[in-house]
Scaffold this motif. Structure first.
Motif: not given
Length: 143
Positions: A126-137
């Motif tokens: 029942e736990q909500q979570m948000k993951t943010k991603y970023s990437g650099k070549w």
């Protein structure tokens, strides 16, 4: 809550470079990538620090989306299934379902020529979570 955090990290780390179903349509290019992942879990008393790492993705990696599914690696002991791949220009969306971890979610990453940014909304129990991603070549892979 602490029991599921390592499983969540293991599963989510794989989705940082979700691979589209068709290599020809893949907006991500091969090479060395610097990746940053930030997780927000409401109710956690301490904010989790960002995780940074580098990975080398080859042309071969980008041809096989099955390599992005953690359930295909018995060492990870997950049964996650990635589905509903949609590619719209340089944006990739997907869903994930991990029955053993009672985890479901949706994600989106938008690529430019040398970077990407995106997020994934997950429910674990029942736990909500948000993951943010970023990437650099960073350039070509080195041996």
């Amino acid at each position: 809550m602490r029991k599921f955090v390592p499983y969540v990290f293991a599963a989510l780390a794989v989705f940082v470079f979700v691979l589209p179903a068709s290599a020809a349509d893949n907006p991500q290019k091969p090479g060395k990538w610097q990746i940053k992942m930030e997780m927000e879990i409401p109710g956690m008393p301490v904010k989790m620090p960002p995780i940074n790492w580098e990975i080398c993705l080859t042309e071969e990696d980008l041809k096989d989306p099955a390599k992005a599914v953690p359930g295909n690696d018995p060492k990870k002991k997950t049964d996650c299934k990635v589905g509903d791949y949609k590619i719209d220009g340089k944006t990739v969306t997907w869903t994930v379902d991990c029955p053993k971890q009672n985890m479901k979610g949706t994600g989106e990453i938008t690529y430019t020529d040398d970077s990407y940014a995106g997020s994934m909304d997950m429910t674990v129990g029942e736990q909500q979570m948000k993951t943010k991603y970023s990437g650099k070549w960073l350039g070509e892979c080195t041996k």
